[in-house]
Design a protein around this motif. Sequence first.
Motif, PDB file in Angstrom:
ATOM      1  N   ARG A   1      46.844  37.637  22.083  1.00  0.00           N
ATOM      2  CA  ARG A   1      46.906  38.957  22.716  1.00  0.00           C
ATOM      3  C   ARG A   1      47.951  39.876  22.079  1.00  0.00           C
ATOM      4  NH1 ARG A   1      46.619  37.891  29.274  1.00  0.00           N
ATOM      5  NH2 ARG A   1      44.437  37.237  29.383  1.00  0.00           N
TER       6      ARG A   1
ATOM      7  N   PHE B   1      45.154  34.765  35.895  1.00  0.00           N
ATOM      8  CA  PHE B   1      44.356  35.364  36.960  1.00  0.00           C
ATOM      9  C   PHE B   1      45.042  36.557  37.617  1.00  0.00           C
ATOM     10  CE2 PHE B   1      43.028  30.938  36.628  1.00  0.00           C
ATOM     11  CZ  PHE B   1      41.655  31.085  36.541  1.00  0.00           C
ATOM     12  N   VAL B   2      46.268  36.869  37.182  1.00  0.00           N
ATOM     13  CA  VAL B   2      46.973  38.006  37.765  1.00  0.00           C
ATOM     14  C   VAL B   2      46.229  39.289  37.442  1.00  0.00           C
ATOM     15  CG1 VAL B   2      49.071  39.389  37.609  1.00  0.00           C
ATOM     16  CG2 VAL B   2      49.234  36.918  37.761  1.00  0.00           C
ATOM     17  N   SER B   3      45.867  40.017  38.467  1.00  0.00           N
ATOM     18  CA  SER B   3      45.180  41.296  38.309  1.00  0.00           C
ATOM     19  C   SER B   3      45.187  42.017  39.647  1.00  0.00           C
ATOM     20  CB  SER B   3      43.722  41.078  37.854  1.00  0.00           C
ATOM     21  OG  SER B   3      42.992  42.282  37.934  1.00  0.00           O
ATOM     22  N   PRO B   4      45.376  43.333  39.631  1.00  0.00           N
ATOM     23  CA  PRO B   4      45.294  44.071  40.900  1.00  0.00           C
ATOM     24  C   PRO B   4      43.883  44.079  41.470  1.00  0.00           C
ATOM     25  CG  PRO B   4      45.479  45.580  39.043  1.00  0.00           C
ATOM     26  CD  PRO B   4      45.687  44.205  38.496  1.00  0.00           C
ATOM     27  N   TYR B   5      42.903  43.617  40.694  1.00  0.00           N
ATOM     28  CA  TYR B   5      41.506  43.672  41.128  1.00  0.00           C
ATOM     29  C   TYR B   5      40.924  42.308  41.457  1.00  0.00           C
ATOM     30  CZ  TYR B   5      42.434  47.900  38.499  1.00  0.00           C
ATOM     31  OH  TYR B   5      43.016  49.028  38.008  1.00  0.00           O
ATOM     32  N   ARG B   6      41.744  41.257  41.397  1.00  0.00           N
ATOM     33  CA  ARG B   6      41.170  39.939  41.640  1.00  0.00           C
ATOM     34  C   ARG B   6      40.769  39.807  43.107  1.00  0.00           C
ATOM     35  NH1 ARG B   6      46.157  35.590  41.107  1.00  0.00           N
ATOM     36  NH2 ARG B   6      47.475  36.381  42.774  1.00  0.00           N
TER      37      ARG B   6
ATOM     38  N   ARG C   1      55.649  45.519  36.932  1.00  0.00           N
ATOM     39  CA  ARG C   1      54.746  44.378  36.732  1.00  0.00           C
ATOM     40  C   ARG C   1      55.511  43.142  36.246  1.00  0.00           C
ATOM     41  NH1 ARG C   1      49.335  46.187  33.759  1.00  0.00           N
ATOM     42  NH2 ARG C   1      48.728  44.171  34.626  1.00  0.00           N
TER      43      ARG C   1
ATOM     44  N   GLU D   1      52.382  35.613  29.648  1.00  0.00           N
ATOM     45  CA  GLU D   1      51.693  35.650  30.943  1.00  0.00           C
ATOM     46  C   GLU D   1      51.381  34.221  31.367  1.00  0.00           C
ATOM     47  OE1 GLU D   1      48.442  38.587  32.515  1.00  0.00           O
ATOM     48  OE2 GLU D   1      47.426  36.933  31.508  1.00  0.00           O
TER      49      GLU D   1
ATOM     50  N   ASP E   1      50.208  33.258  34.483  1.00  0.00           N
ATOM     51  CA  ASP E   1      49.015  33.182  35.338  1.00  0.00           C
ATOM     52  C   ASP E   1      47.949  34.120  34.799  1.00  0.00           C
ATOM     53  OD1 ASP E   1      47.101  33.018  37.280  1.00  0.00           O
ATOM     54  OD2 ASP E   1      48.375  33.698  38.934  1.00  0.00           O
TER      55      ASP E   1
END
Length: 344
Positions: free
Chosen positions: A238, A253-258, A313, A249, A251
């Motif tokens: 990345r 799966f970290v996302s404001p949309y998960r 963040r 990073e 995790d």
Amino acid sequence: MERTTQVIGQSGAFLDALERASRAAALDRPVLVIGERGTGKELVAERLHRLSPRWDQPLVIMNCAALPETLIEAELFGHEAGAFTGATKARVGRFEEAHGGTLFLDELGTLSMAAQDRLLRAVEYGEITRIGSSRPIRVDVRIVAATNEHLPAKVAANAFRADLLDRLSFEVVTLPPLRARKSDVMVLAEYFGRRMASEIGWADWPGFGAEATDALIEYGWPGNVRELRNVIERAVYRWEREGPIEAIEFDPFVSPYRPAAPAGDRAAPPAAEPAATEDEDPVTACEEGPSDFKSRVSRFEHQLLRRALADNRFNQRATAEALGLTYDQLRHALRRHDLLGGAS
């Protein structure tokens, strides 16, 4: 299929475990490898085989948790044609495949009691009987088994045979978790990072920056070396800027949309502490508890750090810039307020 594997580490605890495995390798006795997930139990089993007099014979690997209970015995001991529905022809089991070599039984603690009974006989007498047959077959197999469970506790709970555990635990090699091998974290990170950089075609390896290094060393690594490899490879591919890698990073799966975790799902990770809203007065939010000056200032500082981390963040360098602090000053404040665990 021949595989190329690497056993990497320099910490005393890890080297002690490897030394114990190496000494046991030359003896034709069962060995039990204990360790958390991702600690490298299969690599140690392979080391035990390669350093043994059986090195040029088969190393057969079986994950006892990967098959339903109804198929475990057929997989281990084989079956004759017509032994059960779907058995259209005879098939040799893993014991026969490993004849003359080593059989590695991973996730040993998941074996049913019936399979344990048959395994005990195979280990004790060196013979197995295919399902559907009455004719015993002699096998010459060394057993190496692994588990992440405490088998003596399972014996006490009548979930594992005591006599089988006695037979398999001639030597027990317990692998330390990565959190107990702090000096190995960056050694492994450099190895996985360089390998990934080569895979995606980088001409040079930039290494890791100070922030990334601190984050990697301080993280708890519940998934051990396997988790470390994933984190490092993800960070390398990345990274699109010049210079050392700074963004880590843990995790993915970290996302404001998960999607939200189902209600009552105990396996779901705990939600992050909510940041203070724009309308919330930090002084008002910190009025609970002791009202002396130092306590209220400490609670205000704690709340301010939490809000700044969330707003940025959980990037520590961005948080330090936003608060007008140096990176070292921020790290000191986070450590004082026990907030390092939630920052990366």
